[in-house]
Design a protein around this motif. Structure first.
Motif, PDB file in Angstrom:
ATOM      1  N   VAL A 104     -12.674  -6.485  -4.700  1.00  0.00           N
ATOM      2  CA  VAL A 104     -12.793  -5.039  -4.488  1.00  0.00           C
ATOM      3  C   VAL A 104     -12.673  -4.711  -3.014  1.00  0.00           C
ATOM      4  O   VAL A 104     -11.958  -3.775  -2.608  1.00  0.00           O
ATOM      5  CB  VAL A 104     -14.138  -4.527  -5.057  1.00  0.00           C
ATOM      6  N   ASN A 105     -13.341  -5.487  -2.181  1.00  0.00           N
ATOM      7  CA  ASN A 105     -13.308  -5.252  -0.738  1.00  0.00           C
ATOM      8  C   ASN A 105     -11.903  -5.467  -0.168  1.00  0.00           C
ATOM      9  O   ASN A 105     -11.447  -4.728   0.700  1.00  0.00           O
ATOM     10  CB  ASN A 105     -14.306  -6.184  -0.040  1.00  0.00           C
ATOM     11  N   ALA A 106     -11.195  -6.473  -0.688  1.00  0.00           N
ATOM     12  CA  ALA A 106      -9.868  -6.805  -0.157  1.00  0.00           C
ATOM     13  C   ALA A 106      -8.813  -5.804  -0.594  1.00  0.00           C
ATOM     14  O   ALA A 106      -7.862  -5.523   0.153  1.00  0.00           O
ATOM     15  CB  ALA A 106      -9.466  -8.215  -0.598  1.00  0.00           C
ATOM     16  N   THR A 107      -8.955  -5.255  -1.805  1.00  0.00           N
ATOM     17  CA  THR A 107      -7.923  -4.370  -2.346  1.00  0.00           C
ATOM     18  C   THR A 107      -8.240  -2.892  -2.179  1.00  0.00           C
ATOM     19  O   THR A 107      -7.352  -2.049  -2.311  1.00  0.00           O
ATOM     20  CB  THR A 107      -7.719  -4.636  -3.850  1.00  0.00           C
ATOM     21  N   HIS A 108      -9.541  -2.586  -1.941  1.00  0.00           N
ATOM     22  CA  HIS A 108     -10.008  -1.198  -1.862  1.00  0.00           C
ATOM     23  C   HIS A 108      -9.816  -0.468  -3.181  1.00  0.00           C
ATOM     24  O   HIS A 108      -9.724   0.774  -3.209  1.00  0.00           O
ATOM     25  CB  HIS A 108      -9.309  -0.430  -0.728  1.00  0.00           C
ATOM     26  N   LEU A 109      -9.744  -1.235  -4.269  1.00  0.00           N
ATOM     27  CA  LEU A 109      -9.691  -0.636  -5.600  1.00  0.00           C
ATOM     28  C   LEU A 109     -11.107  -0.399  -6.110  1.00  0.00           C
ATOM     29  O   LEU A 109     -12.052  -1.072  -5.686  1.00  0.00           O
ATOM     30  CB  LEU A 109      -8.969  -1.558  -6.574  1.00  0.00           C
ATOM     31  N   ALA A 110     -11.253   0.563  -7.014  1.00  0.00           N
ATOM     32  CA  ALA A 110     -12.547   0.756  -7.655  1.00  0.00           C
ATOM     33  C   ALA A 110     -12.921  -0.511  -8.416  1.00  0.00           C
ATOM     34  O   ALA A 110     -12.052  -1.184  -8.983  1.00  0.00           O
ATOM     35  CB  ALA A 110     -12.489   1.953  -8.599  1.00  0.00           C
ATOM     36  N   ARG A 111     -14.213  -0.837  -8.449  1.00  0.00           N
ATOM     37  CA  ARG A 111     -14.651  -2.073  -9.083  1.00  0.00           C
ATOM     38  C   ARG A 111     -14.173  -2.199 -10.534  1.00  0.00           C
ATOM     39  O   ARG A 111     -13.635  -3.244 -10.917  1.00  0.00           O
ATOM     40  CB  ARG A 111     -16.181  -2.167  -9.006  1.00  0.00           C
ATOM     41  N   ARG A 142       0.812  -1.212   0.000  1.00  0.00           N
ATOM     42  CA  ARG A 142       0.000   0.000   0.000  1.00  0.00           C
ATOM     43  C   ARG A 142       0.852   1.271   0.000  1.00  0.00           C
ATOM     44  O   ARG A 142       0.357   2.353  -0.280  1.00  0.00           O
ATOM     45  CB  ARG A 142      -0.954  -0.012   1.205  1.00  0.00           C
ATOM     46  N   THR A 143       2.118   1.153   0.363  1.00  0.00           N
ATOM     47  CA  THR A 143       2.969   2.337   0.341  1.00  0.00           C
ATOM     48  C   THR A 143       3.318   2.715  -1.094  1.00  0.00           C
ATOM     49  O   THR A 143       3.581   3.874  -1.375  1.00  0.00           O
ATOM     50  CB  THR A 143       4.273   2.101   1.120  1.00  0.00           C
ATOM     51  N   GLY A 144       3.336   1.760  -1.992  1.00  0.00           N
ATOM     52  CA  GLY A 144       3.537   2.039  -3.399  1.00  0.00           C
ATOM     53  C   GLY A 144       4.988   2.132  -3.811  1.00  0.00           C
ATOM     54  O   GLY A 144       5.849   2.558  -3.050  1.00  0.00           O
ATOM     55  N   SER A 145       5.231   1.728  -5.061  1.00  0.00           N
ATOM     56  CA  SER A 145       6.580   1.786  -5.631  1.00  0.00           C
ATOM     57  C   SER A 145       6.763   3.010  -6.507  1.00  0.00           C
ATOM     58  O   SER A 145       7.872   3.303  -6.944  1.00  0.00           O
ATOM     59  CB  SER A 145       6.837   0.534  -6.481  1.00  0.00           C
ATOM     60  N   GLY A 146       5.660   3.691  -6.787  1.00  0.00           N
ATOM     61  CA  GLY A 146       5.708   4.814  -7.710  1.00  0.00           C
ATOM     62  C   GLY A 146       5.226   4.439  -9.100  1.00  0.00           C
ATOM     63  O   GLY A 146       5.024   5.308  -9.943  1.00  0.00           O
ATOM     64  N   VAL A 147       5.044   3.132  -9.345  1.00  0.00           N
ATOM     65  CA  VAL A 147       4.489   2.663 -10.618  1.00  0.00           C
ATOM     66  C   VAL A 147       3.079   2.146 -10.315  1.00  0.00           C
ATOM     67  O   VAL A 147       2.904   0.997  -9.897  1.00  0.00           O
ATOM     68  CB  VAL A 147       5.365   1.561 -11.255  1.00  0.00           C
ATOM     69  N   GLY A 148       2.116   3.032 -10.513  1.00  0.00           N
ATOM     70  CA  GLY A 148       0.765   2.766 -10.021  1.00  0.00           C
ATOM     71  C   GLY A 148       0.146   1.468 -10.477  1.00  0.00           C
ATOM     72  O   GLY A 148      -0.414   0.714  -9.677  1.00  0.00           O
ATOM     73  N   VAL A 149       0.240   1.164 -11.770  1.00  0.00           N
ATOM     74  CA  VAL A 149      -0.431  -0.023 -12.274  1.00  0.00           C
ATOM     75  C   VAL A 149       0.173  -1.297 -11.697  1.00  0.00           C
ATOM     76  O   VAL A 149      -0.544  -2.273 -11.408  1.00  0.00           O
ATOM     77  CB  VAL A 149      -0.408  -0.048 -13.825  1.00  0.00           C
ATOM     78  N   LEU A 150       1.499  -1.297 -11.487  1.00  0.00           N
ATOM     79  CA  LEU A 150       2.128  -2.467 -10.882  1.00  0.00           C
ATOM     80  C   LEU A 150       1.744  -2.598  -9.414  1.00  0.00           C
ATOM     81  O   LEU A 150       1.549  -3.714  -8.912  1.00  0.00           O
ATOM     82  CB  LEU A 150       3.650  -2.389 -11.031  1.00  0.00           C
ATOM     83  N   ASP A 151       1.659  -1.482  -8.721  1.00  0.00           N
ATOM     84  CA  ASP A 151       1.249  -1.526  -7.315  1.00  0.00           C
ATOM     85  C   ASP A 151      -0.157  -2.110  -7.188  1.00  0.00           C
ATOM     86  O   ASP A 151      -0.430  -2.929  -6.302  1.00  0.00           O
ATOM     87  CB  ASP A 151       1.286  -0.120  -6.705  1.00  0.00           C
ATOM     88  N   LYS A 152      -1.041  -1.704  -8.086  1.00  0.00           N
ATOM     89  CA  LYS A 152      -2.423  -2.195  -8.030  1.00  0.00           C
ATOM     90  C   LYS A 152      -2.496  -3.672  -8.425  1.00  0.00           C
ATOM     91  O   LYS A 152      -3.244  -4.444  -7.822  1.00  0.00           O
ATOM     92  CB  LYS A 152      -3.310  -1.344  -8.932  1.00  0.00           C
ATOM     93  N   ALA A 153      -1.711  -4.073  -9.423  1.00  0.00           N
ATOM     94  CA  ALA A 153      -1.677  -5.488  -9.810  1.00  0.00           C
ATOM     95  C   ALA A 153      -1.148  -6.342  -8.662  1.00  0.00           C
ATOM     96  O   ALA A 153      -1.636  -7.450  -8.402  1.00  0.00           O
ATOM     97  CB  ALA A 153      -0.809  -5.678 -11.052  1.00  0.00           C
ATOM     98  N   SER A 154      -0.151  -5.812  -7.931  1.00  0.00           N
ATOM     99  CA  SER A 154       0.394  -6.523  -6.783  1.00  0.00           C
ATOM    100  C   SER A 154      -0.653  -6.680  -5.695  1.00  0.00           C
ATOM    101  O   SER A 154      -0.722  -7.719  -5.016  1.00  0.00           O
ATOM    102  CB  SER A 154       1.616  -5.774  -6.244  1.00  0.00           C
ATOM    103  N   LEU A 155      -1.495  -5.651  -5.525  1.00  0.00           N
ATOM    104  CA  LEU A 155      -2.589  -5.744  -4.552  1.00  0.00           C
ATOM    105  C   LEU A 155      -3.537  -6.885  -4.904  1.00  0.00           C
ATOM    106  O   LEU A 155      -3.978  -7.639  -4.032  1.00  0.00           O
ATOM    107  CB  LEU A 155      -3.373  -4.425  -4.504  1.00  0.00           C
ATOM    108  N   VAL A 156      -3.853  -7.012  -6.191  1.00  0.00           N
ATOM    109  CA  VAL A 156      -4.757  -8.075  -6.636  1.00  0.00           C
ATOM    110  C   VAL A 156      -4.156  -9.449  -6.342  1.00  0.00           C
ATOM    111  O   VAL A 156      -4.806 -10.333  -5.774  1.00  0.00           O
ATOM    112  CB  VAL A 156      -5.056  -7.929  -8.150  1.00  0.00           C
TER     113      VAL A 156
END
Length: 242
Positions: free
Chosen positions: A33-40, A4-18
């Motif tokens: 969606v509930n586990a990652t807090h990403l938009a649906r 959740r702190t992020g690497s600075g590469v947004g799409v990779l950070d979000k893919a890692s969350l998934v």
């Protein structure tokens, strides 16, 4: 690292969350969606993109799960650990049995000798590192095929010198033997090496002339081959948890 702190590469950070969310087991889109807090829409788009690359898959209920590509990458990462441990184990097996020893890994429709320890004197059945052998004959091929998923197993039997009944016996006793199956006059015994997930990733073998090993080589040497294979399996388990 906290994703959740992020690497600075947004799409990779979000893919890692998934991927991290799916580590706990299969999830519906709503649960993801509930586990990652990403938009649906974002969660769905990323999950489908990861599915395209086989990093994510779907189960029978349509839920998202971790995909087969991850285990393939993990297996490749374990290759160096396996090879680093193989030489002393194969040398000890050769010295104990008096026969040449090998380690095979499957590559598509063939198997490759990735490590070996040859007899230093007398008759040898020398198989050099890098040698490519058929998956249709020999105890090493039997071991590498015996624990495959049923559809892959049955496809692998087409044109093979061994049968489904033989592979069933291999699974039951935990080792394979062949006499003149791959090459006339040569006998061999093989046992499976398993990765941390329990999947068979390699085969430890010894081979030599039938005149020396006999028509039932497993009676004399199977225990030693199985012990060697189990030693490599334990090495991979330890390195996985270290």
């Amino acid at each position: 690292m906290d994703n959740r702190t992020g690497s600075g590469v947004g799409v990779l950070d979000k893919a890692s969350l998934v991927l991290s969310a799916l580590e706990s087991g299969p999830l519906t889109l709503a649960q993801l969606v509930n586990a990652t807090h990403l938009a649906r829409p974002t969660a769905h788009r990323l999950a489908v993109a990861l599915e395209f690359h086989r990093l994510v898959a779907r189960d029978m209920q349509g839920r998202f799960t971790l995909g087969p590509r991850l285990s393939e990458l993990a297996s490749a990462a374990g290759e160096d650990r396996l090879l680093a441990a193989a030489n002393p184990v194969l040398t000890a097996l050769r010295d104990h049995t008096g026969e040449s020893s090998q380690l095979y890994r499957r590559q598509n429709e063939q198997r490759v000798c990735v490590a070996s320890a040859d007899r230093s004197i007398g008759l040898r059945d020398s198989i050099p590192v890098g040698a490519t052998l058929s998956m249709l004959a020999g105890s090493g091929a039997q071991v590498l095929l015996a624990w495959e998923e049923p559809d892959k197993l049955h496809r692998g039997l087409h044109g093979a010198e061994f049968t489904a009944t033989i592979l069933s016996a291999v699974r039951r006793r935990g080792w394979a033997q062949s006499i003149g199956e791959r090459e006339p006059g040569v006998a061999s015994i093989s046992a499976p090496v398993r990765g941390p997930s329990g999947r068979v990733i390699a085969a430890v073998s010894i081979s030599g002339p039938v005149e020396r090993m006999g028509r039932q080589p497993g009676r004399q040497h199977a225990a030693a081959v199985v012990t060697a294979a189990n030693r490599l399996t334990e090495v991979l388990k330890r390195t996985d948890h270290s």
